[in-house]
Design an enzyme around this catalytic site. Structure first.
Site, PDB file in Angstrom:
ATOM      1  N   TYR A 270       0.850  -1.191   0.000  1.00  0.00           N
ATOM      2  CA  TYR A 270       0.000   0.000   0.000  1.00  0.00           C
ATOM      3  C   TYR A 270       0.883   1.237   0.000  1.00  0.00           C
ATOM      4  O   TYR A 270       2.003   1.202  -0.476  1.00  0.00           O
ATOM      5  CB  TYR A 270      -0.999  -0.041   1.168  1.00  0.00           C
ATOM      6  CG  TYR A 270      -2.176   0.850   0.882  1.00  0.00           C
ATOM      7  CD1 TYR A 270      -2.998   0.586  -0.213  1.00  0.00           C
ATOM      8  CD2 TYR A 270      -2.440   1.978   1.644  1.00  0.00           C
ATOM      9  CE1 TYR A 270      -4.054   1.423  -0.534  1.00  0.00           C
ATOM     10  CE2 TYR A 270      -3.500   2.820   1.330  1.00  0.00           C
ATOM     11  CZ  TYR A 270      -4.293   2.535   0.249  1.00  0.00           C
ATOM     12  OH  TYR A 270      -5.328   3.367  -0.077  1.00  0.00           O
TER      13      TYR A 270
ATOM     14  N   ARG B  36      -8.759  10.913  -7.997  1.00  0.00           N
ATOM     15  CA  ARG B  36      -7.894  11.538  -6.988  1.00  0.00           C
ATOM     16  C   ARG B  36      -7.128  10.447  -6.252  1.00  0.00           C
ATOM     17  O   ARG B  36      -7.424  10.129  -5.111  1.00  0.00           O
ATOM     18  CB  ARG B  36      -8.733  12.370  -6.011  1.00  0.00           C
ATOM     19  CG  ARG B  36      -7.918  13.297  -5.126  1.00  0.00           C
ATOM     20  CD  ARG B  36      -8.699  13.688  -3.892  1.00  0.00           C
ATOM     21  NE  ARG B  36      -9.026  12.547  -3.058  1.00  0.00           N
ATOM     22  CZ  ARG B  36      -8.184  11.994  -2.172  1.00  0.00           C
ATOM     23  NH1 ARG B  36      -6.957  12.459  -2.046  1.00  0.00           N
ATOM     24  NH2 ARG B  36      -8.573  10.971  -1.444  1.00  0.00           N
TER      25      ARG B  36
ATOM     26  N   LYS C 267      -6.195  -2.077  -1.002  1.00  0.00           N
ATOM     27  CA  LYS C 267      -7.082  -1.952   0.158  1.00  0.00           C
ATOM     28  C   LYS C 267      -7.669  -3.305   0.551  1.00  0.00           C
ATOM     29  O   LYS C 267      -7.741  -3.651   1.740  1.00  0.00           O
ATOM     30  CB  LYS C 267      -8.221  -0.984  -0.157  1.00  0.00           C
ATOM     31  CG  LYS C 267      -7.829   0.476  -0.183  1.00  0.00           C
ATOM     32  CD  LYS C 267      -7.812   1.076   1.216  1.00  0.00           C
ATOM     33  CE  LYS C 267      -7.533   2.566   1.155  1.00  0.00           C
ATOM     34  NZ  LYS C 267      -7.536   3.195   2.483  1.00  0.00           N
TER      35      LYS C 267
ATOM     36  N   GLU D  68     -13.449   4.936  -2.797  1.00  0.00           N
ATOM     37  CA  GLU D  68     -12.023   5.184  -2.575  1.00  0.00           C
ATOM     38  C   GLU D  68     -11.454   6.123  -3.638  1.00  0.00           C
ATOM     39  O   GLU D  68     -11.587   5.873  -4.844  1.00  0.00           O
ATOM     40  CB  GLU D  68     -11.255   3.855  -2.609  1.00  0.00           C
ATOM     41  CG  GLU D  68      -9.833   3.950  -2.124  1.00  0.00           C
ATOM     42  CD  GLU D  68      -9.730   4.257  -0.625  1.00  0.00           C
ATOM     43  OE1 GLU D  68      -8.767   4.934  -0.233  1.00  0.00           O
ATOM     44  OE2 GLU D  68     -10.614   3.805   0.116  1.00  0.00           O
ATOM     45  N   ASP D  69     -10.846   7.208  -3.187  1.00  0.00           N
ATOM     46  CA  ASP D  69     -10.109   8.136  -4.058  1.00  0.00           C
ATOM     47  C   ASP D  69     -10.957   8.729  -5.177  1.00  0.00           C
ATOM     48  O   ASP D  69     -10.515   8.848  -6.322  1.00  0.00           O
ATOM     49  CB  ASP D  69      -8.854   7.454  -4.618  1.00  0.00           C
ATOM     50  CG  ASP D  69      -7.766   7.323  -3.559  1.00  0.00           C
ATOM     51  OD1 ASP D  69      -7.956   7.851  -2.452  1.00  0.00           O
ATOM     52  OD2 ASP D  69      -6.730   6.685  -3.822  1.00  0.00           O
TER      53      ASP D  69
ATOM     54  N   ASP E  64     -13.533   5.856   2.825  1.00  0.00           N
ATOM     55  CA  ASP E  64     -12.358   5.799   3.688  1.00  0.00           C
ATOM     56  C   ASP E  64     -11.627   7.130   3.730  1.00  0.00           C
ATOM     57  O   ASP E  64     -11.050   7.493   4.754  1.00  0.00           O
ATOM     58  CB  ASP E  64     -11.422   4.690   3.204  1.00  0.00           C
ATOM     59  CG  ASP E  64     -10.304   4.400   4.189  1.00  0.00           C
ATOM     60  OD1 ASP E  64     -10.599   4.312   5.399  1.00  0.00           O
ATOM     61  OD2 ASP E  64      -9.146   4.270   3.756  1.00  0.00           O
ATOM     62  N   ASP E  65     -11.637   7.864   2.624  1.00  0.00           N
ATOM     63  CA  ASP E  65     -10.945   9.156   2.588  1.00  0.00           C
ATOM     64  C   ASP E  65     -11.605  10.169   3.514  1.00  0.00           C
ATOM     65  O   ASP E  65     -10.927  10.990   4.125  1.00  0.00           O
ATOM     66  CB  ASP E  65     -10.930   9.702   1.157  1.00  0.00           C
ATOM     67  CG  ASP E  65     -10.290   8.734   0.181  1.00  0.00           C
ATOM     68  OD1 ASP E  65      -9.139   8.355   0.404  1.00  0.00           O
ATOM     69  OD2 ASP E  65     -10.961   8.340  -0.788  1.00  0.00           O
TER      70      ASP E  65
ATOM     71  N   ASN F 139      -0.425  11.760   1.609  1.00  0.00           N
ATOM     72  CA  ASN F 139       0.295  10.650   0.997  1.00  0.00           C
ATOM     73  C   ASN F 139       0.491  10.913  -0.495  1.00  0.00           C
ATOM     74  O   ASN F 139      -0.267  11.658  -1.100  1.00  0.00           O
ATOM     75  CB  ASN F 139      -0.511   9.349   1.173  1.00  0.00           C
ATOM     76  CG  ASN F 139      -0.499   8.846   2.593  1.00  0.00           C
ATOM     77  OD1 ASN F 139       0.538   8.762   3.220  1.00  0.00           O
ATOM     78  ND2 ASN F 139      -1.682   8.512   3.104  1.00  0.00           N
TER      79      ASN F 139
END
Length: 647
Positions: free
Chosen positions: A195, A248, A266, A338-339, A361-362, A503
């Protein structure tokens, strides 16, 4: 009637079934079919076959598989946690032999190509004879632990992190259990490989390193066919989906279809850290194009070569996807966004949180793990959350999500309206401090954070004016916590709390060395990506990693074992509190606000138990009755990578 013998496994294995077989080979007590059976010496007979009536009794009976009507109803064999026990691995003890079942008995060359059952050189002499492996492997027999030792030795020979990533992905495609045993036992060393930060580089180069598909790709060309695509996936009982549209990816921006590395990574952590069986996990990428010119001009790019779709076209595809998931997998499948870019992330979460089991999660995972770190940090600086003032650099998904959860926790602790507790939290975006005079021009998710204050453009001036005790970076912009910023925080606070969360490592607002050096060793520091320990004035400082991997695996497990149908904010608060409780006094004495990752499965079990308990309390759990000891129950539901003995 169809004959399935050992040689047909290549066509009908769980990773490579043909469309016709994958749709029709559900065991049925009403429709006769033929399966492979053993011959007189106990080996799978290449030619013999038997009707399902006796096959279910003689071959499958020792193995817990689903026996369903021909219309797919009335499944009869499930295990604790609501995950179907397709391979009989949970209805037998770990030392009880099982059949490597894949519609028919996998054997020979096909068995070595089946990542779910392959054991490589760990196949015993008896198993090699029983499953036609004699001669297909070198004569040596090694144990699981030696395989782990060898693989770690090989991986450490690579100096380039991306090469280590590729080696791990290759292993996952060849020997699933060895991959997870390796990751579980070496989590602190391998987590940055599978990850962040390495997965970011992997996504950037995904078109070049792409070998085999590891999930489902749904593009604009598939509009009207999304349900059909979901049915193409060989596993039918999915419990967790991680989906991205690649707009993103970490702090790297729009990587389009090549963002698939994120869902894959993930879900590897859902299994390794949270114990969710890999067969119930599904990574998905929604490809609506990309605005990244470099990707569009890359001859190795694997996605649609068009500008990113938006508006009605985008919304219609996502609506079809969400409906198809619910239709195909049911009410209790967890969909983790996610993202996604800010504008879509908030809209999707708000739109579907009341109709689906969704989690971002973000927004939510990051918020929960940061809140846990802040609760732990209070043991070092004293006071309660309400006694502190928070300043964020970055007002996107992560920043506003964290801010909202902090405000909610303070509201619950002080019995104060959340509108009041939000005033303790200030956010800075690309245009400066978010203040009430900017209200008309702000995006909707920023408006709750527009407080009364004169406009301030420069971040250093904001720090001096607001005088925060906690500084949190979620900007995705590296080196924005400058020496002047850290020194200003240190002049305002004896122990400034500084969290550089962006990150990958290159995007971190500052490094651990900078934080400790510029604060003269007084900062309480944690980051989104890992940093090495720092020596300053003869003292060694070990910084914590505010990694979402602390939260989402256990959070997902808690939802599954309780049969939750919706995610509630109180579950996020419960997860934060459970994580903070795992920080011991020894950790605090060493300046750590997060526990070591070496105990992550134990941590995940406690988080799962707390989340499940909250689901029962809120009336959102469907798996009844509630287990008496939820921690023990969570641990009992966790996937084990231990090899099984094959009869």
């Amino acid at each position: 009637m169809m004959s399935l013998n050992a040689s047909s496994v290549v066509k009908s294995s769980m990773y490579g079934s043909s469309r016709t077989q994958s749709q029709s080979l559900k065991l049925s007590v009403r429709r006769p079919m033929v399966v492979a059976m053993a011959n007189s010496n106990g080996r799978p007979d290449r030619n013999a076959s038997v009707s399902v009536d006796s096959a279910v009794k003689d071959v499958i009976a020792p193995v817990a598989v689903e026996v369903a009507d021909s219309d797919g109803k009335n499944p009869s064999a499930v295990v604790g946690g609501g995950v179907e026990d397709v391979y009989g691995e949970d209805t037998a003890t770990e030392d009880h032999s099982i059949t490597p079942w894949s519609v028919s008995v996998a054997s020979g060359y096909s068995l070595l190509r089946d990542p779910h059952h392959n054991k490589g050189l760990a196949f015993t002499e008896k198993e090699r004879d029983a499953h036609y492996l004699r001669g297909l492997l070198p004569p040596v027999v090694v144990n699981h632990d030696l395989q782990v030792k060898k693989m770690m030795h090989n991986i450490r020979q690579y100096e380039v992190p991306l090469q280590r990533y590729q080696a791990m992905m290759d292993l996952q495609e060849k020997n699933e259990r060895l991959f997870y045993k390796l990751l579980i036992e070496n989590v602190e060393e391998l987590l940055p490989i599978v990850y962040t930060p390495t997965v970011g580089e992997a996504c950037q180069k995904y078109g070049t390193i792409f070998k085999n598909p590891q999930g489902l790709y749904i593009s604009l060309k598939d509009k009207g066919k999304v349900l059909e695509i979901l049915k193409n996936w060989p596993q039918k009982k999915i419990q967790v989906i991680v989906v991205t549209d690649g707009e993103r990816i970490l702090g790297l921006g729009d990587l389009g279809c090549q963002g698939m590395g994120i869902p894959v990574g993930k879900l590897s952590l859902y299994t390794a850290l949270g114990g969710i069986r890999p067969s119930v996990c599904l990574p998905i990428t929604i490809d609506v194009g990309t605005n990244n010119e470099k990707m569009l001009n890359d001859e190795f790019y694997i996605g649609l070569r068009q500008r990113r779709a938006s508006g009605k076209e985008y919304a219609e595809l996502m609506s079809e996807f969400m409906s198809a998931v619910k239709q195909n997998y049911g009410e209790k499948v967890l969909i983790q966004f996610e993202d996604f870019a800010n504008h879509n992330a908030f809209d999707l979460l708000e739109k579907y949180r009341t109709t689906h089991l969704v989690f971002n999660d973000d927004i939510q995972g990051t918020a929960s793990v940061v809140l846990a770190g802040l609760i732990s940090a209070l043991k070092l600086v004293g006071g309660s959350l309400a006694d502190h003032k928070f300043l964020f650099l970055g007002a996107g998904e992560a920043g506003t999500g964290i801010a909202e959860l902090i405000a909610l926790e303070i509201s619950k602790q002080t019995n104060t309206p959340i509108e009041e507790t939000r005033k303790k939290i200030w956010l800075v975006d690309s245009k400066g401090l978010i203040v009430s005079s900017r209200l008309d021009s702000l995006q909707h998710f920023k408006k709750p954070w527009a407080h009364d204050h004169e406009p301030v453009d420069k971040f250093l001036d904001v720090v001096k004016s607001i005088k925060p005790t906690v500084l949190i970076g979620s900007s995705g912009a590296g080196q924005t916590f400058t020496k002047e910023i850290v020194e200003a925080m240190s002049s305002l606070n004896e122990k400034p709390i500084i969290l550089a969360l962006s990150n990958p490592t290159s995007q971190s607002e500052c490094t651990a060395e900078q934080a400790y050096t510029w604060s003269e060793g007084r900062a309480i520091f944690a980051s989104g990506s890992p940093f090495a320990s720092v020596e300053y004035n003869g003292k060694v400082y070990v910084s914590g990693q505010s990694n979402n991997a602390y939260i989402f695996p256990g959070f997902g497990l808690g939802l599954i074992i309780s049969g939750a149908i919706r995610v509630h904010d109180d579950m996020l608060l419960a997860a934060s509190e459970a994580l903070a409780e795992q920080v011991t006094q020894e950790h605090i004495d060493n300046g750590l606000i997060y526990p070591p990752f070496t105990n992550i499965r134990k941590i995940s079990a406690h988080i799962a138990a707390r989340v499940a308990s909250k689901a029962y309390e809120l009336g959102l759990a469907t798996r009844l009755p509630q287990p008496e000891n939820l921690v023990s129950y969570a641990e009992s539901c966790m996937y084990s990578p231990k090899y099984r003995s094959y009869r």
